[in-house]
Motif scaffolding. Sequence first.
Motif, short mmCIF file in Angstrom:
data_model
loop_
_atom_site.label_atom_id
_atom_site.label_comp_id
_atom_site.label_asym_id
_atom_site.label_seq_id
_atom_site.Cartn_x
_atom_site.Cartn_y
_atom_site.Cartn_z
N GLU A 321 -38.98 -3.70 37.55
CA GLU A 321 -38.74 -2.32 37.10
C GLU A 321 -38.63 -2.19 35.59
N VAL A 322 -38.96 -3.26 34.87
CA VAL A 322 -38.96 -3.21 33.41
C VAL A 322 -40.35 -3.58 32.93
N ASN A 323 -40.61 -3.30 31.64
CA ASN A 323 -41.97 -3.52 31.18
C ASN A 323 -42.34 -4.99 31.07
N LEU A 324 -41.36 -5.88 30.94
CA LEU A 324 -41.67 -7.29 30.81
C LEU A 324 -41.88 -7.90 32.20
N ALA A 325 -43.10 -7.72 32.69
CA ALA A 325 -43.47 -8.28 33.99
C ALA A 325 -44.03 -9.69 33.83
N ILE A 326 -44.96 -9.86 32.89
CA ILE A 326 -45.37 -11.19 32.43
C ILE A 326 -45.25 -11.15 30.91
N GLY A 327 -44.32 -11.93 30.37
CA GLY A 327 -44.09 -11.97 28.93
C GLY A 327 -44.23 -13.39 28.42
N LEU A 328 -45.23 -13.62 27.54
CA LEU A 328 -45.56 -14.96 27.07
C LEU A 328 -45.41 -15.01 25.56
N TYR A 329 -44.42 -15.75 25.08
CA TYR A 329 -44.07 -15.81 23.67
C TYR A 329 -44.46 -17.19 23.12
N GLY A 330 -45.56 -17.24 22.40
CA GLY A 330 -46.02 -18.52 21.87
C GLY A 330 -46.80 -19.32 22.90
N MET A 331 -47.70 -18.65 23.63
CA MET A 331 -48.54 -19.30 24.63
C MET A 331 -49.89 -19.62 24.02
N ASN A 332 -50.38 -20.84 24.24
CA ASN A 332 -51.63 -21.28 23.62
C ASN A 332 -52.52 -21.98 24.65
N ASN A 333 -53.84 -21.78 24.49
CA ASN A 333 -54.84 -22.53 25.27
C ASN A 333 -54.60 -22.42 26.77
N SER A 334 -54.28 -21.23 27.22
CA SER A 334 -53.85 -21.04 28.61
C SER A 334 -54.69 -19.96 29.30
N ARG A 335 -54.59 -19.95 30.64
CA ARG A 335 -55.35 -19.01 31.47
C ARG A 335 -54.40 -18.08 32.19
N ILE A 336 -54.58 -16.79 31.99
CA ILE A 336 -53.82 -15.76 32.72
C ILE A 336 -54.86 -14.97 33.48
N VAL A 337 -55.03 -15.28 34.77
CA VAL A 337 -56.20 -14.85 35.51
C VAL A 337 -55.81 -14.37 36.91
N ASN A 338 -56.40 -13.25 37.33
CA ASN A 338 -56.27 -12.75 38.70
C ASN A 338 -54.83 -12.51 39.14
N ASN A 339 -54.02 -11.96 38.25
CA ASN A 339 -52.67 -11.55 38.62
C ASN A 339 -52.64 -10.05 38.90
N THR A 340 -51.71 -9.62 39.74
CA THR A 340 -51.46 -8.20 39.99
C THR A 340 -50.07 -7.88 39.48
N VAL A 367 -57.03 -17.11 27.61
CA VAL A 367 -57.96 -16.36 28.45
C VAL A 367 -57.18 -15.38 29.31
N ILE A 368 -57.58 -14.11 29.26
CA ILE A 368 -56.94 -13.08 30.11
C ILE A 368 -58.07 -12.38 30.85
N ARG A 369 -58.24 -12.71 32.13
CA ARG A 369 -59.37 -12.19 32.91
C ARG A 369 -58.92 -11.78 34.31
N ASN A 370 -59.63 -10.83 34.86
CA ASN A 370 -59.53 -10.47 36.28
C ASN A 370 -58.14 -10.00 36.70
N ASN A 371 -57.32 -9.57 35.77
CA ASN A 371 -55.99 -9.09 36.13
C ASN A 371 -56.02 -7.61 36.46
N VAL A 372 -55.14 -7.21 37.34
CA VAL A 372 -54.90 -5.79 37.65
C VAL A 372 -53.48 -5.50 37.21
N ALA A 373 -53.31 -4.60 36.24
CA ALA A 373 -51.98 -4.37 35.70
C ALA A 373 -51.78 -2.92 35.34
N HIS A 374 -50.52 -2.50 35.38
CA HIS A 374 -50.17 -1.17 34.90
C HIS A 374 -50.59 -1.01 33.45
N ALA A 375 -50.34 -2.04 32.62
CA ALA A 375 -50.69 -1.98 31.20
C ALA A 375 -50.81 -3.38 30.65
N PHE A 376 -51.53 -3.50 29.52
CA PHE A 376 -51.69 -4.77 28.80
C PHE A 376 -51.17 -4.59 27.38
#
Length: 446
Positions: A321-340, A367-376
């Motif tokens: 119920e808050v805006n920080l649903a996935i919050g990544l602080y200092g993330m490198n060389n990573s895949r954020i893919v196909n999340n809802t 990489v940020i691909r194939n995600n379905v989100a309220h906002a980015f």
Amino acid sequence: MLPLATAALIITASLAPVPTAAAYYVDPSTGSSSNPGTAGSPWRTLQEVFDSGRTFAAGDVIYLRSGNHGNPVIRGGVASGVRTIKAEAGQTPRMRTLRFQSGATRWTVDGVVVSPQEADGSFTTANLVQFDAGATNDVVQNSQIRAASDSTAAGWANDDWVNRSGTAVMVVGSNNQVLGNQIRNVRNGVMLERTTTAGAGATGAVVRGNSVNHFWEDAFRCKVSGCLLERNSAINSYAVVPPGMENDPPHRDMFQSYRGDGSFTPITNVVLRGNVFISRQGTRYSKIPFQYNGKYTTQGIGAFDGPYDNWTIENNVVMVEVNLAIGLYGMNNSRIVNNTVVPNALGVDSEIRLTNQKDGTPSDNNVIRNNVAHAFNTGAGTNTRHSNNVTVGAAYSTYFVDYAAGNVHLKSGSPAIGFGTTTDAPSTDADGKTRSVPYDAGAYEY
């Protein structure tokens, strides 16, 4: 040619019987520590078994019967094979706490109840299950781990939760597994901790298929490299506030990573896959709120003080119920893919956030691909590769089967169907269903 006597000795040795695994039985009602541990003459409690200094070989099985087995501390290691402690069929063994001591190696505990209140009527804020540093290659699975029964915890007010519940599973040793357990009525769920600023600790942990329900701090935590958290769930996070913290209550997370030791050693090679995190759903306990003064609701997936490197975050469902649903602080060389990632039906905001680590260094090369989100909210990252993401806004009924009930599988005609790319994407979805080309966006394939 060998002399006949020598040949006979070799043949005799080759035919020597191989030791077979033994079965032992433990029964708090009818057993005795002086018994041989057979089905007809069982030992009394698992705590007494290990306190006695008995040792066990690879393949041995210790069957537990109903009753209170105390506070067993598992000891001893073998170089290969597994020793198993499990509930005998039709039995419900209970214990107050369970600990794998340093040096405990290749033990599996299966199908027990770890609950102090249900074992002897007591409560503790300590760890219910603990893997010490130096306890390696151990497993706890298919068990129920809780501070108290549902009927007892349902009547708890704020201070009861503070004084009667602790962490369900604390893992400090390496290469241990937590599989298919039901965790309820606790402060924290499964915690993977580090022991040094260089990152030693619960490296290599596998946390798969566990449910955490009715908790008040973190459902899952990983502060080490090389951990896998897969197909777990967490729901019903309560706003418990310890006395003296009313002006600055602890924030709560479905999953959290942080170092907290002042080091900037990267946490690397972490996989979060197929987890379902919903802040509140279904039956709740009436005496404790989800919010404190209308705020401090639980956050989703948070990695808060990088650097983090080479993470995989895929096929997760996050509804908070808050805006920080996935919050990544200092993330490198990573895949954020196909999340809802959409708010719980009682929330209005939710986002996938990619931002700087605490010293201001930007997240890089993700990489940020194939995600379905309220906002980015990913503009702070550098060299980010975006594609095939869907911004839902508030048009939930257009995309999902039953958003209000927390069912965010794609409905017929959803714009997310066929919107994904195979590049960097997992071949299965959050349910384990094989994806078909063209891939769908989000955690679930239609």
